[in-house]
Scaffold this active site. Structure first.
Site, short mmCIF file in Angstrom:
data_model
loop_
_atom_site.label_atom_id
_atom_site.label_comp_id
_atom_site.label_asym_id
_atom_site.label_seq_id
_atom_site.Cartn_x
_atom_site.Cartn_y
_atom_site.Cartn_z
N LYS A 207 0.85 -1.20 0.00
CA LYS A 207 0.00 0.00 0.00
C LYS A 207 0.88 1.25 0.00
O LYS A 207 0.65 2.19 -0.74
CB LYS A 207 -0.91 -0.05 1.22
N GLU A 213 10.57 -4.55 4.65
CA GLU A 213 10.71 -5.97 4.31
C GLU A 213 10.34 -6.20 2.84
O GLU A 213 11.03 -6.91 2.11
CB GLU A 213 9.79 -6.82 5.21
N GLY A 267 -4.80 -2.12 4.99
CA GLY A 267 -4.04 -3.25 4.45
C GLY A 267 -4.72 -4.59 4.73
O GLY A 267 -4.86 -5.45 3.84
N ARG A 268 -5.17 -4.78 5.96
CA ARG A 268 -5.75 -6.08 6.34
C ARG A 268 -7.17 -6.27 5.79
O ARG A 268 -7.78 -7.30 6.01
CB ARG A 268 -5.71 -6.24 7.86
N GLU A 353 -4.63 -6.71 14.80
CA GLU A 353 -4.14 -5.39 14.39
C GLU A 353 -5.27 -4.37 14.47
O GLU A 353 -5.03 -3.18 14.67
CB GLU A 353 -3.55 -5.44 12.97
N LYS A 502 9.19 -0.40 14.39
CA LYS A 502 9.79 -0.03 13.10
C LYS A 502 10.84 1.06 13.30
O LYS A 502 11.93 1.02 12.73
CB LYS A 502 8.73 0.49 12.13
O1 F6P Z 1 3.17 -2.68 9.81
C1 F6P Z 1 1.88 -3.09 9.66
C2 F6P Z 1 1.37 -2.81 8.29
O2 F6P Z 1 1.23 -1.45 8.09
C3 F6P Z 1 0.06 -3.53 8.00
O3 F6P Z 1 -1.03 -2.87 8.48
C4 F6P Z 1 0.11 -3.68 6.54
O4 F6P Z 1 -0.80 -4.63 6.09
C5 F6P Z 1 1.56 -4.07 6.34
O5 F6P Z 1 2.26 -3.30 7.29
C6 F6P Z 1 2.12 -3.86 4.97
O6 F6P Z 1 2.06 -2.53 4.56
P1 F6P Z 1 2.23 -2.11 3.04
O7 F6P Z 1 1.12 -2.74 2.27
O8 F6P Z 1 2.17 -0.63 3.03
O9 F6P Z 1 3.57 -2.62 2.58
#
Ligand code: F6P
Length: 543
Positions: A207, A213, A267-268, A353, A502
């Site tokens: 997102k 990662e 995201g979730r 979450e 983080k």
């Molecule tokens: O760190 C948690 C989070 O923000 C989740 O809510 C999300 O699904 C995930 O990291 C991945 O985020 P992104 O889609 O921005 O890489």
């Protein structure tokens, strides 16, 4: 916002819980032969049996009063109306718009209808996936795509991965699908060594397009393609989904292969968006559309049914009762179906979450237990690992059993075995076994063979694991989590709790890499953290 504890409905539930404390589920079943009929709910291909919870008609009545006192109906209306209910991030919460399939429907957000954009992205996803499936979108050498690798984490990983497992029977056998999330390069290396680069498409699902990662894995994948096919090959071997379209294009992607999402999708809650691209390539758009259709059916039910006959609301309120009034802090998700084996991990993120918080929207202490500790796993395997504790452990863990009546194969006898085992577990957890019922055991063994029972379970029985029922199930849990958040007065749609870790990881990087800024990075650290860094630095130098 009124304190929960100050609400008459909360007090009444506390008093009611005291009266039920000594009442065993066995008694409740014995006293009411119609208990199953009264405390179960059929909705399309899904039947929910919540009769094996420690509830009575009075409990449900009091929980309805609690829902009224917390204005659940108006909170629900505010979400569907696109109000900015995610107040700490000033965002609307519109994942329901993503599965809105009614061609004439309008979903306003600040006076603008979001549906034209949603439909346009759906059309692009359909066209792109059809090209890939037909071999019209090829790799740089002209080879058709035969491997899709989703690179993401959290909501950009767990949802699509769980659904991909659920829809395995609908997937094309000649296009493999892998999910990479772990920055430990062992994971991506294990995947890459099986793949032909000329036939591989990576999907970077993020997102924000900043998650460390995901970006680390995206760069490893890019290096892998560049080393084998040259830098010019990148646009043919990568697609991306992000709100940060510019960053994706800067990474080297073709704008044709970048699909937007919006800040009003958490995201979730995003599997319904372009985050579903690996599913669409693997299964075809029609199957994905059925996933949306199942979720949409659950949305319409949740949006319109009175709370007393509203499945997500009923399950949410029973959850609040278990957590706050019966003191049960965890919940287990137990699909007795191999296809749903990854469902618990998706629900775990969705619930923990969203509702793992201790302050209300107003910043005050919630004053009650909030989201439970969610864990789980495939039913039969879990039965032979942690079920011992579910049956005889000192902590009571309410469980959701999820079963499909039919497998995909004709005359699939394995269903009978699964069904018998799942039902046996719910029966054993409910009834338990008294000392008097233990037969043929030496006296000193009797206490070991006694089960207290009276342990709550809910059973969700679907006709089969299809795209439609998978969509329904996920939406059911999403709305359940929403209702619980409203009861507790928390914001279910932010996730500030993951930020501190983080930040600290970023500041620790110079220390663990042993670079010139190491000492500064360790200056204010506690002795445990600094000590572990020292041992790590020494260990990594030792061959
Ligand atoms: O760190 C948690 C989070 O923000 C989740 O809510 C999300 O699904 C995930 O990291 C991945 O985020 P992104 O889609 O921005 O890489």
């Amino acid at each position: 916002m009124t304190d929960l504890a100050a609400l008459p409905a909360w007090d009444a539930l506390t008093a009611h819980a005291a009266t039920l404390r000594g009442v065993h589920l066995r008694t409740l079943f014995a006293e009411d032969p119609d208990r199953f009929a009264r405390l179960s709910f059929a909705f399309g291909p899904l039947l929910a049996d919540y009769s094996k919870n420690r509830i009575t008609a009075e409990t449900l009545g009091l929980l309805s009063e609690l829902a009224a006192a917390r204005n659940v109906e108006s909170a629900r209306a505010a979400m569907f109306a696109g109000q900015r209910i995610n107040r700490t991030e000033n965002r609307a919460v519109l994942h329901t718009a993503l599965r809105n399939r009614d061609a004439s429907s309008v979903q306003p957000l600040d006076g603008t209808d979001v549906m034209p954009e949603v439909r346009a992205v759906r059309d692009r996803l359909k066209a792109f996936s059809e090209k890939v499936r037909a071999g019209a979108w090829t790799g740089a050498t002209g080879a058709p795509i035969r491997h899709v690798v989703n690179i993401g984490i959290g909501g950009s990983h767990l949802g699509p991965m769980a659904v991909a497992a659920a829809l395995e029977d609908y997937r094309r056998a000649d296009i493999s699908l892998d999910f990479v999330s772990n920055p430990d390069r062992a994971q991506i290396d294990d995947v890459l060594k099986r793949l032909d680069p000329a036939a591989t498409l990576f999907i970077i699902a993020s997102k924000t397009f900043t998650t460390v990662e995901t970006m680390a894995n995206a760069h490893l994948a890019k290096d892998w393609i560049v080393a084998r096919l040259g830098a010019g090959a990148v646009p043919k071997h990568f697609a991306a989904i992000s709100t940060n379209v510019d960053a994706a294009v800067t990474f080297g992607l073709s704008p044709d292969a970048v699909f937007p999402m919006w800040d009003w999708v958490g995201g979730r809650y995003s599997v319904w968006s372009a985050i579903g691209l690996p599913l669409i390539i693997g299964c075809g758009y029609e199957v994905f559309d059925q996933l949306l259709a199942g979720a949409e059916a659950m949305d319409r039910h949740f949006e319109t049914a009175p709370l007393e006959q509203n499945l997500p609301a009923i399950l949410a309120l029973i959850g609040v009762w278990n957590i706050d009034h019966l003191g049960m802090a965890a919940t287990a998700i137990l699909p007795y179906d191999h296809r749903l084996r990854l469902f618990p991990a998706h629900v775990q993120q969705m619930d923990m979450e969203s509702n793992g918080k201790n302050v209300t929207m107003d910043g005050a202490a919630v004053g009650a237990g909030t989201g439970p500790i969610v864990f789980g796993g495939g039913g039969s395997d879990s039965q032979h690992s942690f079920f011992q504790s579910l049956h005889q452990g000192p902590r009571i863990v309410p469980c959701d059993f999820i079963i499909a009546a039919r497998g995909r194969g004709a005359n699939d006898k394995s269903r009978d075995l699964l069904m018998a085992n799942a039902l046996a577990q719910t029966e054993a957890l409910m009834k338990g076994r008294t000392a008097a019922e233990v037969t043929g055991a030496a006296a000193d063994l009797v206490p070991h063979k006694v089960f207290t029972g009276n342990r709550p379970t809910t059973t969700l029985l679907i006709d089969e694991v299809s795209a439609y029922t998978t969509g329904m199930l996920i939406a059911l849990y999403e709305h359940k989590v929403f209702v619980q958040g409203v009861i507790w007065g928390i914001n279910s749609f932010d996730q500030w709790g993951v930020e501190l870790g983080k930040e600290l990881a970023k500041s620790l990087e110079p220390a663990v890499s042993g670079g010139p800024h190491m000492e500064k990075a360790l200056e204010t650290r506690d002795s445990s953290t600094a000590g572990l860094v020292a041992v790590y630095l020494k260990a990594k130098e030792t061959p």
